[in-house]
Motif scaffolding. Structure first.
Motif, PDB file in Angstrom:
ATOM      1  N   UNK B 115      48.453  44.599  38.289  1.00 16.33           N
ATOM      2  CA  UNK B 115      47.749  44.834  39.513  1.00 16.33           C
ATOM      3  C   UNK B 115      46.257  44.936  39.204  1.00 16.33           C
ATOM      4  N   UNK B 116      45.344  44.811  40.166  1.00 16.66           N
ATOM      5  CA  UNK B 116      45.577  44.571  41.579  1.00 16.66           C
ATOM      6  C   UNK B 116      46.200  43.184  41.820  1.00 16.66           C
ATOM      7  N   UNK B 117      47.001  43.101  42.879  1.00 22.15           N
ATOM      8  CA  UNK B 117      47.663  41.842  43.206  1.00 22.15           C
ATOM      9  C   UNK B 117      46.640  40.738  43.398  1.00 22.15           C
ATOM     10  N   UNK B 118      46.905  39.598  42.788  1.00 23.51           N
ATOM     11  CA  UNK B 118      45.997  38.464  42.897  1.00 23.51           C
ATOM     12  C   UNK B 118      46.815  37.214  42.629  1.00 23.51           C
ATOM     13  N   UNK B 357      37.937  35.221  36.340  1.00 27.97           N
ATOM     14  CA  UNK B 357      39.192  35.975  36.461  1.00 27.97           C
ATOM     15  C   UNK B 357      39.665  35.991  37.908  1.00 27.97           C
ATOM     16  N   UNK B 358      40.963  35.883  38.088  1.00 24.64           N
ATOM     17  CA  UNK B 358      41.573  36.012  39.414  1.00 24.64           C
ATOM     18  C   UNK B 358      41.005  35.046  40.431  1.00 24.64           C
ATOM     19  N   UNK B 359      40.711  33.806  39.994  1.00 23.12           N
ATOM     20  CA  UNK B 359      40.271  32.777  40.926  1.00 23.12           C
ATOM     21  C   UNK B 359      38.783  32.723  41.170  1.00 23.12           C
TER      22      UNK B 359
END
Lengths: 102, 393
Positions: B115-118, B357-359
């Protein structure tokens, strides 16, 4: 092609002797694995109590209990792990587990 | 030489086309963003009879990979795809696939982890499966995804290989982008990728035990044999890519470079961000700076020789990681790069950046910044454990 665990001990194999994917190509060789090494207790039969019903052999998870020439049951100690299920299930209480040290 | 008609297609659908042309026998998969379009399209191709395969709609990724084990063990050509959390859920089964030498092909639409959700892209999922014993390669655009998927089947099934292969494509940045494709004719693919006979296939007439119990006296030998085997496949991968070049005109190498020949400063990337990085290299070249780009295409087995050759003459190497090794040494790619160069008498100074990171996008200007600040930092001799790019600190 090298045979997996033919008559050699496992410690006699080098990484080069193993089959691709470590597959084992001689079926049934698990029978050579001495699970009796695991045992700390072994079952003993009191033939005065044993009625030759064979329940012990049905319950044995290792399948290593069989009748002898007289029809009394015995464990094959090459495989018997000493789990004690036979002793627990024997309804005439003919089977006693004894410490290997004794 | 580019053969065939040039068409526009989403990268995910391009993979499905490659799997169809490869005439896969079994697809077992669980949908997860951003991989969904790949398996959705494959389910459609199977349902409408365009691909004669069994599609197994499993209840989880753990089951997906487990079904793939069984399928591949019978000798069926087997494909699956996943991403992020899904790759984590199949984690323990990945090791079984590689150690049982099952030639499964899997597309991974790289995604960040919770998490956090991504649900967007980065390489956290890849790095977590680095040591699972799979062959792993990175695609940078849709055409490469298509090409590498076809090559992956051929590599996995080569009798000198027999390892599962992951083809990595960045989630969304690549999986969901419409790209230009040259597809291939079925007869050309059939010749490149003939039906194969899996030498370890389950067969009632030739019984064998796979995945057996190896006690301490021989387990280490099994592991050593597996590592030796994985290291030895590098020439086969290069040979397969050369053969693919003959039929497609498109060439792939374990380590690829861009304007790197006389470069004093090299930037290192993996995956689709490499194409943005090339624009930054072009800008700096226009300003007369001797900079270039190195991209690791073959992540496992790591191409040590080609990598050392590619970076050996540079003074500075700036490495971009799209994953964090929490509390560890730099980013995971940079740590490997440092290890690969430690014993070299002549090696570049190395600076590690983590970003994307994360898009999160990395802009051309940020690549320029990484190269310029990284070079200055390398010259100063100051070493920071974690430098981030585009992150508000």
């Amino acid at each position: 092609m090298a045979k997996q665990f033919d008559q050699r001990k496992e410690t006699e194999y080098s990484s080069r002797d193993l089959e691709t994917g470590c597959v084992i190509t001689d079926p049934g060789n698990a029978a050579r694995y001495k699970t009796g090494d695991w045992r700390s207790q072994r079952p003993t039969w009191n033939t005065l109590r044993c009625i030759k019903c064979g329940l012990c052999s049905l319950y044995c998870p290792e399948g290593c209990i069989a009748p002898n020439a007289e029809g009394y049951y015995e464990a094959d100690l090459y495989y018997c792990k000493g789990c004690g299920i036979c002793s627990r299930e024997c309804w005439t209480q003919a089977i006693t587990m004894i410490e290997e040290e004794e | 030489m580019m053969t065939g008609k040039r068409i526009g297609m989403e990268s995910s659908l391009g993979i499905a086309e490659a799997v169809k042309l490869a005439n896969a026998d079994v697809v077992a998969a669980y949908p997860i963003t951003p991989q969904t379009h790949i398996v959705e399209r494959l389910a459609e191709l199977v349902a409408n009879g365009e691909l004669d395969a069994a599609y197994i709609p499993v209840e989880s990724e753990h089951s997906a990979m487990s079904a793939c084990l069984g399928s591949a063990a019978t000798g069926a050509r087997t494909f699956t795809a996943t991403a992020g959390q899904g790759l984590e859920l199949m984690h323990e089964v990945l090791y079984v696939a590689s150690s049982m030498r099952l030639p499964i092909v899997m597309a991974v639409a790289n995604r960040a982890l919770s998490s956090p959700l991504n649900v967007w892209g980065d390489h956290s999922d890849v790095m977590a499966v680095r040591d699972t014993g799979w062959i792993q390669m990175f695609a940078e655009n849709g055409q490469q995804v298509f090409d590498l998927t076809l090559c992956a089947f051929r590599i996995a099934e080569d009798p000198e290989v027999l390892f599962p292969v992951m083809v990595h494509l960045d989630g969304f940045h690549l999986s969901h982008v419409v790209e230009p494709f040259y597809l291939m004719e079925q007869d050309v693919v059939d010749k490149f990728l003939p039906r194969f006979r899996f030498p370890l296939a389950l067969d009632p007439d030739k019984p064998l035990t796979a995945g057996a119990f190896f006690p301490p006296g021989v387990y280490g030998e099994a592991r050593r044999a597996q590592d030796d085997a994985l290291r030895s496949v590098r020439p086969v991968i290069s040979r397969t890519w050369r053969e693919f070049e003959e039929i497609s005109g498109r060439s792939y190498k374990p380590v690829e470079t861009y304007r790197a020949d006389d470069a004093r400063v090299l930037l290192l990337t993996m995956g689709s961000f490499s194409e943005t990085a090339m624009l930054a290299i072009d800008q700096l070249r226009e300003r007369g700076q001797q900079v270039g780009l190195v991209r690791i295409r073959l992540w496992r087995p790591f191409p040590f020789t080609e990598f050392r050759q590619a970076v050996g003459n540079a003074e500075t190497l700036v490495v971009l990681d799209r994953a964090i090794s929490y509390g560890g040494p730099t980013g995971p790619v940079c740590a490997e790069v440092k290890a690969a160069l430690y014993s070299e008498p002549k090696r570049p100074r190395i600076v590690s950046y983590v970003g994307g990171l994360g898009g999160r996008d990395i802009l051309v200007s940020e690549f320029v910044e990484m190269i310029e600040k990284g070079t200055a930092l390398a010259e100063s001799g100051v070493e920071e454990e974690l430098l981030t790019i585009g992150v508000r600190v």
